[in-house]
Design an enzyme around this catalytic site. Sequence first.
Site, PDB file in Angstrom:
ATOM      1  N   ASP A  56       0.835  -1.195   0.000  1.00  0.00           N
ATOM      2  CA  ASP A  56       0.000   0.000   0.000  1.00  0.00           C
ATOM      3  C   ASP A  56       0.872   1.249   0.000  1.00  0.00           C
ATOM      4  O   ASP A  56       2.099   1.172   0.165  1.00  0.00           O
ATOM      5  CB  ASP A  56      -0.901   0.021   1.240  1.00  0.00           C
ATOM      6  N   TYR A  63       5.786 -10.372   6.674  1.00  0.00           N
ATOM      7  CA  TYR A  63       5.399  -8.993   6.924  1.00  0.00           C
ATOM      8  C   TYR A  63       5.822  -8.632   8.339  1.00  0.00           C
ATOM      9  O   TYR A  63       5.755  -9.460   9.245  1.00  0.00           O
ATOM     10  CB  TYR A  63       3.877  -8.820   6.784  1.00  0.00           C
TER      11      TYR A  63
END
Length: 154
Positions: free
Chosen positions: A51, A109
């Site tokens: 993002d 992540y």
Amino acid sequence: MHVKLTIAYDGTGFVGWQRQPTGTSIQALLEDALAPLDAAPVVVHGAGRTDAGVHACGQVASITLQRTITTDALVRALNFRLPRAVRVLSAEEVAPDFHARFSASRKSYRYRIWNAEVRSPFERGRSWHVRDPLDDAAMHEAASCFVGEKDFAS
């Protein structure tokens, strides 16, 4: 020539990985940097998308080039054309059926919390600042839901 790229970037100021109608994306930067190196437009396939504002330390991408170039020369040429916030760390020739997204076997992540009254300026944009004390037991209990192998395909 089929190539696997490993890329690192500071996502500050970018709209994320994927090319967007407005704003600068990592994919667009790479495709624009590859354009003068090949006889045809080069599409960059990422293992995943980030993002806006998200950083990556080992994003994998795959490309197919019409011309032959050494992987060392490719890394140098791309890094010469890319902004300093985006670096190609490595390039390696791969089999024609390699695809960054579909060949990925795992992804990692990291979500960081800076738990203190004052956040270091070096952590700005790299951590979530929480001033209040954290409930470690509740966090460990909630995190246990993520332990093990999961299918996030949907």
